[in-house]
Design an enzyme around this catalytic site. Structure first.
Site, PDB file in Angstrom:
ATOM      1  N   CYS A  81     -69.073  20.165  -1.367  1.00  0.00           N
ATOM      2  CA  CYS A  81     -68.534  19.577  -2.592  1.00  0.00           C
ATOM      3  C   CYS A  81     -69.699  19.508  -3.567  1.00  0.00           C
ATOM      4  O   CYS A  81     -70.554  18.638  -3.466  1.00  0.00           O
ATOM      5  CB  CYS A  81     -67.960  18.181  -2.340  1.00  0.00           C
ATOM      6  SG  CYS A  81     -67.395  17.381  -3.860  1.00  0.00           S
ATOM      7  N   CYS A 122     -69.635  16.250  -6.024  1.00  0.00           N
ATOM      8  CA  CYS A 122     -69.852  14.891  -5.517  1.00  0.00           C
ATOM      9  C   CYS A 122     -70.003  14.957  -4.008  1.00  0.00           C
ATOM     10  O   CYS A 122     -70.960  15.532  -3.539  1.00  0.00           O
ATOM     11  CB  CYS A 122     -68.721  13.969  -5.952  1.00  0.00           C
ATOM     12  SG  CYS A 122     -67.088  14.720  -5.910  1.00  0.00           S
ATOM     13  N   SER A 123     -69.068  14.399  -3.260  1.00  0.00           N
ATOM     14  CA  SER A 123     -69.195  14.459  -1.810  1.00  0.00           C
ATOM     15  C   SER A 123     -67.834  14.355  -1.139  1.00  0.00           C
ATOM     16  O   SER A 123     -67.690  13.699  -0.121  1.00  0.00           O
ATOM     17  CB  SER A 123     -70.130  13.361  -1.309  1.00  0.00           C
ATOM     18  OG  SER A 123     -69.686  12.106  -1.793  1.00  0.00           O
ATOM     19  N   CYS A 124     -66.829  15.022  -1.715  1.00  0.00           N
ATOM     20  CA  CYS A 124     -65.488  14.996  -1.142  1.00  0.00           C
ATOM     21  C   CYS A 124     -65.527  15.494   0.300  1.00  0.00           C
ATOM     22  O   CYS A 124     -66.157  16.507   0.600  1.00  0.00           O
ATOM     23  CB  CYS A 124     -64.546  15.872  -1.964  1.00  0.00           C
ATOM     24  SG  CYS A 124     -64.328  15.248  -3.639  1.00  0.00           S
TER      25      CYS A 124
END
Lengths: 91, 220
Positions: free
Chosen positions: B121, B124-126
Site C-alpha cells: 500500500c 498508507c498501510s492498507c
C-alpha cells in the site's frame, strides 16, 4: 452504470489534487487495462472529510505494464492499481 | 469504527517507533497522549464506554494470520472452495471462519508457477487486518512502500525469494478500500498432508506475497 469493462484501455488523469485522494502520483498519465470491475463504493475522497461520499463510484482493478509506469526494458511484469472511475478516461 | 476500516487515517496515530513516517516528529509519545485524551473525552461525553474500547482491542488482538492460513489450506484441498475464494473472498471468509472481514471487499489473488502477486500500500498501510491481524512494521515502513512498487524483484530477493525471469511479477498497490490476500502456491510434497497440517505451512508473509509457503519438513 459502469463506464469501463474488463479489457478496456484507460488513461489515468494527470491532475494534481489536494486532499485525501486514492490515486498515487506515479500512475497519473499512464495507460493500463481494466482487469476487474470491483463494484461501486462510496467516494473515499469525501468520506475522509465526514461527507457521505455519494453517489457511489465504480472502482476498477487496472493492470499496467511495469515498463509503461517506470520506463526501462519491456517485460511481462505489472503494476496493478485500484482506481476510481472519475480518475479514468478511455485510451 | 469497524475493524480494518481506516488504516489510512490511523497510520499517523500509531505509536510504532519502527514505522518510519514522514509526517511524524521524533516525539511519538504525543500520539499516545492524544489517543488517551481523546478516549477520555469520548467516554466523558457518553459516546463510547471503556468496555467497548476494551472489547475492540480484544477483538483486534484475536486476529492473527492463522485465520488467513485456514482459508488458504481449505483452498488447497477443496477446488470448489478455492473457486469461491477467488471469486468472492469476503463471503468465503464469512463461511469458513464465521467472521465478517469488516472491509468493503476482500480479494484473493492466486500465485502460480507463472504469476506472482505481491501486495503493497504505497499511500498508507492498507492491510487485511481482520484476517491477518496487525501488519508487520516493515509493511508500514517507507522503505517497503516506496521500493516494492518500483523494484519488486529486488525487494523480494532481500526477503529471500528469488523469482525466475519467466515468472510474471504483479505488484498490487492497495490504494482504495479493497483488501488483498495472496493465495500462495501449494508446496510440492504435501499431497498427503491434512488441511490442518497444510495450514501450518501458510505464513503471514506468504499471504502478503513476499515469501512462498513453507516447505514441509523432510522434503528435499
Amino acid at each position: 452504470m459502469v463506464k469501463f469493462r474488463e479489457g478496456d484501455r484507460v488513461r489515468v488523469r494527470d491532475e494534481a489534487r489536494a486532499g485525501h485522494i486514492r490515486t498515487p502520483t506515479y500512475i497519473m498519465g499512464k495507460v493500463g487495462v481494466v482487469s476487474r470491475v470491483h463494484g461501486s463504493y462510496r467516494n473515499p475522497e469525501q468520506l475522509a472529510y465526514g461527507e457521505q461520499g455519494v453517489p457511489e463510484i465504480p472502482l476498477y482493478y487496472v493492470a499496467f505494464d511495469a515498463a509503461e509506469v517506470w520506463g526501462g526494458t519491456s517485460s511481462a511484469d505489472r503494476v496493478d492499481v485500484d482506481l476510481y472511475e472519475h480518475w479514468l478516461e478511455p485510451a | 469504527m469497524s475493524l480494518d476500516q481506516d488504516d489510512h487515517e490511523r497510520h499517523d496515530h500509531e505509536a510504532d517507533p519502527h514505522a518510519p513516517n514522514e509526517h511524524r516528529g521524533p516525539d511519538t509519545d504525543v500520539w499516545e497522549h492524544r489517543a488517551a485524551a481523546l478516549q477520555e473525552a469520548l467516554v466523558a461525553k457518553g459516546l463510547v464506554t471503556p468496555d467497548q474500547v476494551r472489547a475492540m482491542i480484544e477483538d483486534w488482538e484475536s486476529r492473527t494470520p492463522a485465520l488467513g492460513a485456514r482459508l488458504i489450506a481449505r483452498a488447497w484441498t477443496d477446488p470448489v472452495f478455492k473457486a469461491r475464494l477467488l471469486a468472492d473472498a469476503k463471503s468465503a471468509a464469512r463461511e469458513l471462519l464465521g467472521i465478517d472481514p469488516g472491509v468493503p471487499e476482500l480479494v484473493a489473488l492466486e500465485n502460480t508457477d507463472r504469476v506472482h502477486h505481491v501486495v503493497v500500500c504505497t499511500l498508507c498501510s492498507c492491510y487485511p487486518r481482520a484476517i491477518l491481524g496487525v501488519p508487520p512494521a516493515w509493511y508500514k515502513g517507507l522503505a517497503y512502500r516506496s521500493r516494492a512498487i518500483v523494484e519488486p524483484r529486488g525487494v523480494l530477493r532481500e526477503f529471500g525469494l528469488e523469482l525466475a525471469p519467466w515468472v510474471e511479477v504483479r505488484v498490487v498497490d492497495s490504494t482504495a478500500d479493497m483488501r488483498y490476500l495472496v493465495l500462495p502456491e501449494r508446496p510440492a510434497g504435501t499431497e498427503r498432508m491434512s488441511e490442518q497440517e497444510l495450514a501450518a505451512l501458510v505464513t503471514r508473509d506468504s499471504m502478503i506475497g513476499v515469501a512462498r509457503a513453507k516447505e514441509p519438513i523432510g522434503v528435499t
